[in-house]
Design an enzyme around this catalytic site. Structure first.
Site, PDB file in Angstrom:
ATOM      1  N   CYS A  88       0.822  -1.209   0.000  1.00 12.20           N
ATOM      2  CA  CYS A  88       0.000   0.000   0.000  1.00 12.20           C
ATOM      3  C   CYS A  88       0.866   1.274   0.000  1.00 12.20           C
ATOM      4  O   CYS A  88       1.473   1.590  -1.031  1.00 12.20           O
ATOM      5  CB  CYS A  88      -0.981  -0.055   1.153  1.00 12.20           C
ATOM      6  N   HIS A 185      -3.296  -5.271   1.772  1.00 19.57           N
ATOM      7  CA  HIS A 185      -2.599  -5.493   3.049  1.00 19.57           C
ATOM      8  C   HIS A 185      -2.643  -6.959   3.499  1.00 19.57           C
ATOM      9  O   HIS A 185      -3.464  -7.299   4.358  1.00 19.57           O
ATOM     10  CB  HIS A 185      -3.286  -4.681   4.146  1.00 19.57           C
ATOM     11  N   GLU A 187      -0.903  -8.370   5.567  1.00 16.69           N
ATOM     12  CA  GLU A 187      -0.571  -8.464   7.001  1.00 16.69           C
ATOM     13  C   GLU A 187      -1.804  -8.328   7.888  1.00 16.69           C
ATOM     14  O   GLU A 187      -1.725  -8.572   9.089  1.00 16.69           O
ATOM     15  CB  GLU A 187       0.495  -7.408   7.367  1.00 16.69           C
TER      16      GLU A 187
HETATM   17  N1  GLN Z   1      -3.409   6.418   0.935  1.00 20.99           N
HETATM   18  C1  GLN Z   1      -2.177   6.110   1.590  1.00 20.99           C
HETATM   19  C2  GLN Z   1      -1.000   6.836   0.944  1.00 20.99           C
HETATM   20  O1  GLN Z   1      -1.154   7.492  -0.011  1.00 20.99           O
HETATM   21  C3  GLN Z   1      -1.913   4.624   1.577  1.00 20.99           C
HETATM   22  C4  GLN Z   1      -2.939   3.891   2.417  1.00 20.99           C
HETATM   23  C5  GLN Z   1      -2.450   2.652   3.073  1.00 20.99           C
HETATM   24  O2  GLN Z   1      -1.241   2.366   3.172  1.00 20.99           O
HETATM   25  N2  GLN Z   1      -3.375   1.905   3.610  1.00 20.99           N
HETATM   26  O3  GLN Z   1       0.081   6.747   1.408  1.00 20.99           O
END
Ligand code: GLN
Length: 209
Positions: A88, A185, A187
């Site tokens: 992410c 994610h 995890e």
């Molecule tokens: N929207 C977040 C970003 O731009 C990422 C979101 C997340 O890691 N769950 O960093």
């Protein structure tokens, strides 16, 4: 001949975000000898660190904290050659290019030859779980948590391989040699198959040097 099982030292960047969840999952894997909470340049420069996970969180904040603590440049160096998986926000940091960045842009590590679109599905309330079949982790569908998730809008097809796509073709996980990136994610589940897959990437990279 009995083959020796390599015991890996895996780091999790612990500056901001969901690092504790990755650590908990890694600790239970048989091939992991040690999990390191990475916060310093020294830890990244230690050759005994076999691989690194950059967790989810907020990529802008993570980059700012990394810079303020003198970790950004060592991190940039590390990800050029050492196995690293970004989840992410971690995927965003690894990317060469990101859209919908904060005013004035945001610092990226630029190792993964992809473009990402931040917050592709909207805000926190637009979070969702998709059960996706990810061939590299096996046939059983994997519960993928998308939380303010980015998606991958461009890949260099010569170097980057999509690992999973949504029904509409949107790419949400990729591998480029020693680098792995996921929009979601793994995890946050009890399913450790994606973490095992990352260890396989670490193993392959070490076998190739
Ligand atoms: N929207 C977040 C970003 O731009 C990422 C979101 C997340 O890691 N769950 O960093």
């Amino acid at each position: 001949m009995v083959q020796e099982v390599k015991q890996y030292r895996i780091g999790v960047l612990a500056l901001q975000g969901a690092f504790a969840e990755h650590i908990n999952l890694l600790k239970h894997l048989p091939d992991v000898a040690e999990v390191v909470e990475v916060r310093t340049a020294q830890q990244l420069e230690d050759p005994s660190l076999d691989g690194l996970i950059i967790p989810g969180g907020e990529s802008t904040t993570m980059a700012l904290v990394a810079e303020a603590s003198g970790v950004f440049e060592p991190l940039r160096k590390f990800v050029q050659t050492k196995p690293t998986w970004g989840t992410c926000a971690g995927l965003i940091l690894l990317a060469k290019e990101a859209s919908k960045t904060k005013k004035g842009g945001q610092k990226l590590l630029g190792a993964l030859d992809v473009s990402v679109n931040r917050n592709n599905f909207g805000t926190q309330i637009d979070s969702f779980i998709a059960n996706l079949t990810i061939p590299c982790v096996g046939e059983k569908p994997f519960a993928c948590f998308f939380i303010r998730a980015p998606v991958i809008t461009y890949i260099n097809t010569e170097t980057v391989e999509p690992l999973v796509q949504l029904d509409d073709g949107t790419i949400v996980a990729v591998r480029q040699g020693h680098l792995v990136g996921t929009s979601f994610h793994p995890e946050l589940t009890a399913d450790d198959r994606f973490h095992r897959y990352f260890l396989q990437v670490v193993r392959e990279c070490q076998a190739n040097v």
